[in-house]
Design an enzyme around this catalytic site. Structure first.
Site, mmCIF file in Angstrom:
data_model
loop_
_atom_site.group_PDB
_atom_site.id
_atom_site.type_symbol
_atom_site.label_atom_id
_atom_site.label_comp_id
_atom_site.label_asym_id
_atom_site.label_seq_id
_atom_site.Cartn_x
_atom_site.Cartn_y
_atom_site.Cartn_z
ATOM 1 N N GLU A 181 0.824 -1.208 0.000
ATOM 2 C CA GLU A 181 0.000 0.000 0.000
ATOM 3 C C GLU A 181 0.858 1.257 0.000
ATOM 4 O O GLU A 181 1.616 1.501 0.943
ATOM 5 C CB GLU A 181 -0.904 0.004 1.236
ATOM 6 C CG GLU A 181 -1.832 -1.184 1.334
ATOM 7 C CD GLU A 181 -2.783 -1.289 0.149
ATOM 8 O OE1 GLU A 181 -3.390 -0.266 -0.223
ATOM 9 O OE2 GLU A 181 -2.911 -2.406 -0.412
ATOM 10 N N LYS A 210 -6.993 -14.485 18.159
ATOM 11 C CA LYS A 210 -7.250 -13.988 16.798
ATOM 12 C C LYS A 210 -8.518 -13.156 16.675
ATOM 13 O O LYS A 210 -9.109 -13.086 15.591
ATOM 14 C CB LYS A 210 -7.332 -15.167 15.803
ATOM 15 C CG LYS A 210 -6.279 -16.228 15.998
ATOM 16 C CD LYS A 210 -5.178 -16.142 15.011
ATOM 17 C CE LYS A 210 -4.024 -17.041 15.468
ATOM 18 N NZ LYS A 210 -3.111 -17.396 14.428
ATOM 19 N N ASP A 226 2.795 -13.740 13.240
ATOM 20 C CA ASP A 226 1.552 -14.308 12.726
ATOM 21 C C ASP A 226 0.634 -13.163 12.295
ATOM 22 O O ASP A 226 0.063 -12.460 13.143
ATOM 23 C CB ASP A 226 0.902 -15.145 13.830
ATOM 24 C CG ASP A 226 -0.324 -15.902 13.342
ATOM 25 O OD1 ASP A 226 -0.861 -15.564 12.272
ATOM 26 O OD2 ASP A 226 -0.747 -16.836 14.044
ATOM 27 N N HIS A 264 -1.904 10.174 -0.427
ATOM 28 C CA HIS A 264 -2.237 8.912 -1.059
ATOM 29 C C HIS A 264 -2.234 9.047 -2.581
ATOM 30 O O HIS A 264 -1.814 8.154 -3.293
ATOM 31 C CB HIS A 264 -3.587 8.406 -0.567
ATOM 32 C CG HIS A 264 -3.487 7.795 0.788
ATOM 33 N ND1 HIS A 264 -3.488 8.539 1.947
ATOM 34 C CD2 HIS A 264 -3.333 6.498 1.191
ATOM 35 C CE1 HIS A 264 -3.369 7.734 2.984
ATOM 36 N NE2 HIS A 264 -3.271 6.495 2.570
#
Lengths: 440, 440, 440, 440
Positions: B123, B254, B328, B419
């Site tokens: 990104e 998670k 992770d 951006h």
């Protein structure tokens, strides 16, 4: 066992201990206080990566040479060129192992077919578990999936002097929708303004603009479009805000939020599967009844721990797929919310469903054009325009596969063994049952 | 603009439209219903990747040849060998662009020094934004960080016939802590059982076991240790549960969960910085006052949208660092919660703080031994044993940098331009102000 | 200090201790297990209270005579008659002390004037605190209030065999809105169907119907109207659900829910006040700056504890007003969520705002016709038709008054003294400052 | 149906409509803006109610005479005297209808026996529904209940210059527990300091003190005790905060909060019942299977709407009991969170459980000494010292009764009829089935 107080104190006591020379709190102060000493060089800014740019950066900065060899040594100028527009201050590339799961049969409103699913992860057992779930779904005839809603939003905020000004502003804004749409859609070929929602909190007004963004994930599209609306407001509004911001943190961008269930962020998809009991026994080594027992206890476990929705580990599959397929991995934070449900059908079959209100995904834009990411989308057959909705439905099917496999592993008492066998990387040492569960 | 009803109906109407041949609901049924047709081949299971294994998989499966060349073509046998224990059903590897931010000066209880931070992302603007924030922090003397607590948990669940059995079980369990600890610590060199918490919900008992896991993120450690406790319970408990599960979904694994603030999952870290007003103006192109205004509106925006905590985009920095450093990536779902606060000091300086209750991170185990990931940890100087706490404090400093830069960009009206300029990959086309903001 | 384990165990250990004769777990079992002994008489059911009915009930049941004298002794037959339709199994009445706060000047879109506010409570300091806040608001010119939205919903749920049936059902339902509205509005003079929202979760469909309910709180209106829609669905739907429920717990009825901010339940109102610094000092004994400091710390305190919204104690004022004015006191559970914000204006004044998304209130129906409750509405000048929106705005003003007074008391260090002085009921013993704060 | 925009605009459009003379936004401004006009008299402050005080207040204020007669006319000087310490600015009293439910058989760790439960409400069908549930529980042998934890907290907040000062402060505070306890317990005969928890958020420290408060609900006890601790800190701390507050909004006081499940606020109780299928059929007019179906759909309905926990309407029973028994009705906001679970036992029976983490209740102090409230506690046999834990268990049993009856009514399709029949107050007009359901 530690008391709360001992536990609270551990961090501080440990700090003093691990800094043996520090025998008083002055040392603590010295360590945490601002320092004046000289800084090493700033990272030289570069937005257009090239071999010269990358090489210069490694030379300028006091970074380890061995790392350079590993991260940059094998990249060609062509490789580096593909990174343009995706990275600043480029150093090279990291490599993640890629596995494949499936096939996953999806009978969806957008996705329709059998999919092999590329998953990039460093965590043992993840691919095995999702692959097992996907295969079971396929053997049961495939999951049905339904894209229920879509839209990506931006929420500019406007601060006024008082409620009177808020009222005047909102009254005006409500009449300007066509102009807002025109301004927004002037900035984008694909974005379409769907809706506007107004939130008034004292003298603050949030306007939430919701867009369709074609096959792009769309965060940039909605940023540029909303900026155009804000410019129009700045020029035309009969009452000017004391200050305003292009995004006032109401849109849920990159954050798990409870509002997802009532609205949508990205794509909202639901998916389901019904699995005969003998297939559950044969391939998942447990029974529908036992999986329902787990669901009964696990769903309340989620509620008691204060999660948004109740599910097992959507994050595992989504993160691995997002990384493989050039999606924005940070969006896992918002996408990995949702609801899983298991039930016993009147026929004694296992019924499972997942609902994800917040899948942020695209098949164009973002990282989708990078070579390895594009190759992963090609494995799915979903690269390029026309496939974003199908990709969202595949995500839902994948999460359903993961929930099935995880729930089954916990129900069959195989969860720990699966991780033990696979994390140690030796198939030989894996419990026979796990090997069987993956191989069968 | 669409009504709710029209909006609700879009997905269905679109489905019918985009399947032009379908003029009735029977078509819808046919599309979503289970199919009987033949399945393509299952992915052949393989836990030990080797060139033969990978090659065979590409040949067995109907996958695109071009993808094989891209994902696998350049990997050596040595590369593949490093993946052992990290992936099943290996197809090759994906590559992500890597950038570097910094330096970030951290004056922490565990981390202490100036850090260059490797970030893997696709990104645009992410690395530039974090790097700017890190540099400003460093110029202001560095951020203070404090590891406040740590621990990783597993929550087995036990279902009994009734509350009487629950009471008997809990009464017994409360006397077995030494035995539980012995059983748990028999399975691990590094894990230590810290604490047990009991949740009784009707005839269900959840035991939450909290562990220290040394320098590993620790999910596998706590799984194996808790399995040993469950085995001990199965053997010795005076009252046997009707059924039980090794993890009953109470641990927050998670998932973003509200319980993080009261307990800990992984590492809980807080960090802060004070920045003189002229530095804010010079490097962030705005003022402390304006950033406070944003904070006032943005924090309530978070509250109104139902997020857990209030912050801007912790997920961006965490995901990029986690991927680069072999963490992770699915844990972004739980780690990216927390609180950001900005205030004006009596001297007119900007004070900023972040608190992350849930950083799941390690410097050994997981993906940390993979070559490129290990190289990234080496850039940080935090590879291997003894560095997990420092890495957690660096994460907090990084998130603080990101919040500063994001808030400043929104305050200065530069968010969209940044951006736009960077995503299009052309420095030349970027607004001068942005280039300046990154270059200065 | 207790460890978690000791703490967890306390309840059980205490149980054994406080039942001295019980020296083993069998005693525990005997105590908690079902008993076989004879039951005392059932409460004889009665829906129409009358002196005979009440008297008979006291005689039939083994209730204390002294209680009868207190609860029933002074009620006349006329009193009892007024209870008809409000209570079953009547025993008499309870009496709560009633105080008055104000005046509260409200400059609202619906409420407009100076209000004396009746508050029923048994908690010392509550009326004093709200009255102080109301007076300060009035002296500052009155609060502005704005009713932003209104609607009350019911959410029937429909379970189908699979997603295919769901899709067919939703497709049909979307075409039936006029028929749904006709069916609904046939049951009610005042209710109007505003909107329908569809939630699909696997093979479950929730239809959320939102209604305007005139000046009634409206829960019964929406129940009856939605039942009529369900009957229509049962008769006409081309696909019949396996089962359905009139309310499937999605409407937020009697529960704090995060969805309130995005939608509405009851009436959504925002209110604000700006107070000159000298008025803050003179009447609230603190400064705007100090109150902002409290807001900064208290709002994050709310976030860290996982509340829905951030505020101090909306519940205090709402409960006291709801009880006094014949509202459904259980609705405090859902109404007492919202957001409070304090800021310093550029002029150094205190700005305060509250937003309540979920005020469930009416001026007809429910308990509003009971004599004392009606008298309280008369004190407000808001009894009967045409006043529900104004009452909602008064609620917002009242909550704003309470937040001001509470925040000021905490800021001035007077919080504990106020409770100490007033709870002990002796003005003489109250700290002089408190008396002054109330009297001035 | 309205679009979002139309809906958003309704409030404003309505405002303009209902103020016909207002044809422009200036009118809107005039209405919402501060007014200068004269204020009516302030409520004359009075903390010690007496007939003279009350009479004077009615005469001083422009309140309706008819209201005075209703609210004050029949009160004696003795009545008024009992209000001392419970109300300021007394105007009289409001009266609420009182009904009775039961008997409810409770086999608890603290409560043990058959209870008739006094409920004060103005809402038809509430008492009937709870009474039916209570009777079914009793006929099934009674519910088991278990008080799992207790404690009430205060959370003072301390703001420091930076993390260094925070660290020094926390390090000192951790050594002062005995002194804190001594200071706290000097202020109270019944309160005991149980535990301290520390939350560090940047340069803010929250100390959460948890107390046992004997048989009192305890909010005042913990306020005074914590104030004493704060005074000790102010005198002795080696590092003084820039500012501090006695309560920094972390304790969850009067607010539903997610932290309740992990800690406790008030009393945490769980309760359960197992009911034979034929009793479900005979008395609840439905089947265990159908109630499980409702639970499956309703619990996810709660999750999807963003409630804290999942339950039906704990608030109804708690509010009615709290008002009847002199509890703080505002605490319904925090008490009415929790979890309900229904399951089918292997024998085909209905198993139901409720868990309430947050029951704030006392049998001494607060409103418990008022005559009618005390009489209600006497009906329960739980007035005065020694009964608070039992009262908490009765609350859990009552909520269980309500969940049973509500779920059954929704399952049997009787929900709307019950309200229709009873709200209209005519037994004769109630559907026969409902009368039967209440009478049987």
């Amino acid at each position: 066992m530690a008391t709360n107080v001992e536990r609270t104190g551990r961090y501080f006591l440990r700090f003093l201990e691990t800094n043996g020379e520090m025998d008083d709190q002055d040392q603590f102060s010295r360590r945490l206080s601002s320092r004046i000493g000289e800084l090493p060089p700033r990272v030289p800014f570069g937005a257009v990566p090239s071999p010269e740019d990358v090489t210069a950066r490694w030379q300028t900065l006091p970074l380890p040479t061995a790392s350079r060899d590993t991260l940059y040594g094998r990249l060609t100028a062509e490789d580096i060129a593909t990174f343009t527009g995706h990275i600043e201050n480029c150093l090279g590339a990291v490599q993640l192992p890629l596995g494949v799961a499936g096939p996953l049969r999806v009978n969806g409103s957008a996705a329709h077919g059998d999919f092999y699913i590329p998953l990039a992860t460093t965590e043992a057992a993840l691919v095995a578990s999702y692959s097992r779930g996907a295969q079971v779904i396929s053997e049961a005839g495939g999951c049905a999936t339904l894209l229920v809603d879509e839209g990506v939003g931006r929420s500019p905020g406007f601060a006024f002097r008082d409620l009177v000004e808020c009222g005047r502003f909102v009254a005006w804004a409500l009449t300007q929708l066509d102009a807002f749409r025109a301004a927004a859609e002037h900035t984008t070929r694909y974005g379409k303004l769907l809706d506007m929602r107004t939130v008034v909190e004292g003298n603050h007004v949030y306007l939430h603009f919701d867009y369709e963004t074609g096959d792009a994930a769309g965060q940039n599209i909605v940023t540029f479009a909303t900026e155009a609306i804000c410019a129009y407001i700045a020029e035309r509004s009969p009452v000017q805000p004391r200050y305003c911001f292009l995004e006032a943190n109401l849109s849920g961008d990159k954050k798990a939020s409870a509002q997802s269930y009532l609205s949508v962020r990205g794509k909202k998809v639901t998916g389901e599967i019904t699995i005969p009991a003998d297939l559950v026994r044969r391939r998942l080594h447990t029974t529908p009844e036992r999986m329902i027992e787990y669901f009964g206890m696990g769903s309340l476990g989620g509620v008691l721990s204060g999660t948004i929705g109740v599910q097992g580990h959507f994050a595992n599959g989504l993160a691995a797929l997002y990384i493989a397929c050039g999606q924005d991995a940070a969006c896992v934070a918002e996408s990995a919310v949702g609801v899983t449900r298991f039930e016993l059908t009147p026929e004694g079959y296992l019924y499972g469903a997942v609902t994800l209100p917040n899948i942020i995904i695209g098949t164009v834009g973002g990282g989708t054009s990078l070579p390895t990411q594009r190759a992963c989308l090609d494995i799915l057959g979903l690269a390029g325009p026309g496939h974003a909705r199908a990709l969202a439905e595949v995500c839902a099917g994948l999460c359903l596969a993961g929930e099935l496999s995880l729930t089954a592993a916990l129900s069959a008492g195989e969860f720990a063994q699966a991780h033990q066998g696979l994390a140690r990387g030796a198939l030989a040492s894996a419990p026979a049952e796990i090997v069987r569960s993956c191989r069968d």
